[in-house]
Motif scaffolding. Structure first.
Motif, short mmCIF file in Angstrom:
data_model
loop_
_atom_site.label_atom_id
_atom_site.label_comp_id
_atom_site.label_asym_id
_atom_site.label_seq_id
_atom_site.Cartn_x
_atom_site.Cartn_y
_atom_site.Cartn_z
N GLU A 137 -10.80 -3.88 -8.04
CA GLU A 137 -12.39 -3.78 -7.29
C GLU A 137 -12.18 -4.51 -5.79
OE1 GLU A 137 -13.72 -0.89 -7.13
OE2 GLU A 137 -12.49 0.56 -8.29
N ILE A 138 -12.37 -5.52 -6.39
CA ILE A 138 -12.60 -6.96 -5.60
C ILE A 138 -11.89 -6.56 -4.12
CG2 ILE A 138 -12.81 -9.46 -5.19
CD1 ILE A 138 -13.60 -9.66 -8.05
N ILE A 139 -10.27 -6.40 -5.25
CA ILE A 139 -8.65 -6.38 -3.90
C ILE A 139 -9.10 -5.29 -2.82
CG2 ILE A 139 -7.07 -6.21 -3.39
CD1 ILE A 139 -6.22 -8.10 -5.26
N GLY A 140 -9.17 -4.16 -2.90
CA GLY A 140 -9.62 -2.59 -2.55
C GLY A 140 -10.50 -2.82 -2.37
N THR A 141 -12.06 -3.28 -2.50
CA THR A 141 -13.36 -3.87 -1.43
C THR A 141 -12.97 -4.45 -0.21
OG1 THR A 141 -14.57 -2.51 -3.70
CG2 THR A 141 -15.70 -2.91 -1.13
N PHE A 142 -12.12 -5.70 -0.87
CA PHE A 142 -12.52 -6.41 0.78
C PHE A 142 -11.73 -6.17 1.88
CE2 PHE A 142 -8.95 -9.27 2.49
CZ PHE A 142 -9.67 -10.02 3.10
N ALA A 143 -10.23 -4.88 1.25
CA ALA A 143 -9.82 -4.15 1.91
C ALA A 143 -10.27 -3.29 3.29
CB ALA A 143 -8.21 -3.62 1.32
N LEU A 144 -10.99 -2.72 2.27
CA LEU A 144 -11.27 -1.72 2.82
C LEU A 144 -12.75 -2.55 4.06
CD1 LEU A 144 -13.14 1.43 3.94
CD2 LEU A 144 -14.64 0.21 1.61
N VAL A 145 -13.71 -2.88 3.63
CA VAL A 145 -14.39 -3.96 4.38
C VAL A 145 -14.22 -4.96 5.91
CG1 VAL A 145 -15.96 -5.53 4.52
CG2 VAL A 145 -16.29 -4.15 2.58
N PHE A 146 -13.31 -5.40 5.48
CA PHE A 146 -12.46 -6.28 6.92
C PHE A 146 -12.26 -5.83 7.44
CE2 PHE A 146 -8.51 -9.18 8.06
CZ PHE A 146 -9.68 -10.13 8.25
N ILE A 178 -5.55 2.95 1.68
CA ILE A 178 -6.51 1.93 -0.50
C ILE A 178 -5.73 2.79 -1.56
CG2 ILE A 178 -8.42 1.65 -1.77
CD1 ILE A 178 -9.58 0.25 1.34
N GLY A 179 -6.40 4.49 -1.52
CA GLY A 179 -6.10 5.11 -2.33
C GLY A 179 -4.56 5.07 -3.10
N VAL A 223 -20.46 -4.34 -9.35
CA VAL A 223 -20.15 -6.09 -8.73
C VAL A 223 -18.47 -6.00 -7.66
CG1 VAL A 223 -20.40 -8.28 -9.60
CG2 VAL A 223 -21.47 -6.89 -10.56
N GLY A 224 -17.89 -5.18 -8.26
CA GLY A 224 -16.41 -5.93 -7.60
C GLY A 224 -16.78 -5.62 -6.22
N PRO A 225 -17.13 -4.42 -6.07
CA PRO A 225 -17.15 -4.09 -4.83
C PRO A 225 -18.08 -5.24 -4.02
CG PRO A 225 -17.16 -2.24 -5.35
CD PRO A 225 -17.01 -3.24 -6.59
N ILE A 226 -18.82 -5.36 -4.55
CA ILE A 226 -19.97 -6.35 -3.41
C ILE A 226 -19.30 -7.85 -3.16
CG2 ILE A 226 -22.52 -7.56 -4.00
CD1 ILE A 226 -23.08 -5.34 -4.75
N ILE A 227 -18.83 -8.48 -3.95
CA ILE A 227 -17.77 -9.60 -3.86
C ILE A 227 -16.75 -9.14 -2.61
CG2 ILE A 227 -16.27 -10.85 -4.90
CD1 ILE A 227 -17.32 -10.70 -8.21
N GLY A 228 -15.99 -8.43 -2.89
CA GLY A 228 -15.33 -7.50 -1.93
C GLY A 228 -15.24 -7.46 -0.50
#
Length: 243
Positions: A137-146, A178-179, A223-228
Motif C-alpha cells: 500500500e505504501i508503494i502503490g500510494t507513493f506512485a500515485l501521489v508522486f 497502478i492497478g 496507514v499505508g497510503p498516508i505513509i506513501g
C-alpha cells in the motif's frame, strides 16, 4: 463550502463506479462476472477520470486523504483544509458505496460468499502478511501521489498544486497502471477514504450473509497510503530544492 461539496461528490462518483465494477464481477447473478481483474483495473481508471473531472475545477479533486496530506506536507495545500477534505472524502465514499448496494440489491441477496460481499466495499490481501501488505500500500500510494505532483503542477517549482479537469485523463491512466502493475497483493486501496468509508458502511448496512467487516486489516489500507503520500511529498520537496 463548495470545495467540500465537490470533494464529496467527486469521491462518491469514484466509489460508485469503482466498487460498482467489483460488485459486477464478484456478486452472484450479474452479467459482468467474466470481466475479471482487467475489467476492474480499467473501470477504476474510468472512475478516477469521472471523479477528477467533476471536482477538479472546484475542489482540486484530491478524492483521497493521502493526496490531501501529501500536498499539505509539501506546502502545496493548506493544513486548515485537510480535516474538512478528509471528512468529505470519507462521507463521499460511503455515499458512493450506498448506491452500489442499491444498484445490486438483488445480487447481494443472492450472494452467500461473505468475502465477495466485503470485496465490494473494502480491500483485503491475496496473501495475508501485515508487513508486506503495508509495504504494498505504501508503494502503490507513493506512485500515485508522486505522479499527481507532476501531473498537477505541470513543472517542478510551481507554488501551488491543484488538479484541473485536463489532468483527469493522466491521473486515470496512472491509477489504471497502478492497478495492473501493483494492485494484485492487496487490491490497491491506495486511498484511506476509499477503504475506510465503505468498510464503515458495510458494518452498518443490513446485508444478508455479510459476515464481519475485517477491522483487523483495516489499519493497513488507512496507514499505508498516508505513509506513501508523505514519502512522495518528501521526495518531491527534495527534488524541488535541487532543481
Amino acid at each position: 463550502m463548495n470545495t467540500y461539496i465537490f470533494e464529496f461528490i467527486g469521491t462518491a462518483m469514484l466509489i460508485l463506479i469503482g466498487n460498482g465494477i467489483v460488485a459486477n464481477v464478484v456478486l452472484k447473478g450479474t452479467k459482468g462476472s467474466d470481466a475479471g481483474w482487467t475489467g476492474i483495473s480499467i473501470a477504476w481508471g474510468i472512475a478516477v477520470f469521472i471523479g477528477v473531472f467533476i471536482s477538479a475545477d472546484t475542489s482540486g479533486a484530491h478524492l483521497n486523504p493521502a493526496v490531501s496530506i501529501g500536498l499539505a506536507v509539501a506546502g502545496k495545500f493548506s493544513w486548515t483544509l485537510v480535516p474538512g477534505y478528509i471528512i468529505a472524502q470519507i462521507l463521499g465514499a460511503m455515499m458512493g458505496n450506498l448506491f452500489v448496494w442499491f444498484n445490486y440489491k438483488k445480487q447481494y441477496e443472492a450472494t452467500k460468499d461473505t468475502d465477495a460481499i466485503l470485496a465490494t466495499f473494502s480491500t483485503s490481501p491475496a496473501i495475508k502478511s501485515p508487513f508486506w501488505n503495508l509495504v504494498t500500500e505504501i508503494i502503490g500510494t507513493f506512485a500515485l501521489v508522486f505522479g499527481v505532483f507532476y501531473i498537477a503542477s505541470g513543472s517542478i517549482g510551481d507554488n501551488a498544486v491543484s488538479l484541473g479537469s485536463l489532468d483527469a485523463l493522466p491521473v486515470a491512466l496512472l491509477v489504471m497502471g497502478i492497478g495492473f502493475g501493483l494492485g494484485g497483493p492487496t487490491g490497491y486501496a491506495i486511498n484511506p477514504a476509499r477503504d475506510l468509508g465503505p468498510r464503515l458502511l458495510h458494518a452498518i448496512l443490513p446485508i444478508k450473509n455479510k459476515g464481519n467487516s475485517n477491522w483487523g486489516y483495516a489499519w493497513i489500507p488507512t496507514v499505508g497510503p498516508i505513509i506513501g503520500g508523505v514519502l512522495a511529498a518528501l521526495l518531491f520537496m527534495v527534488i524541488e530544492t535541487i532543481q
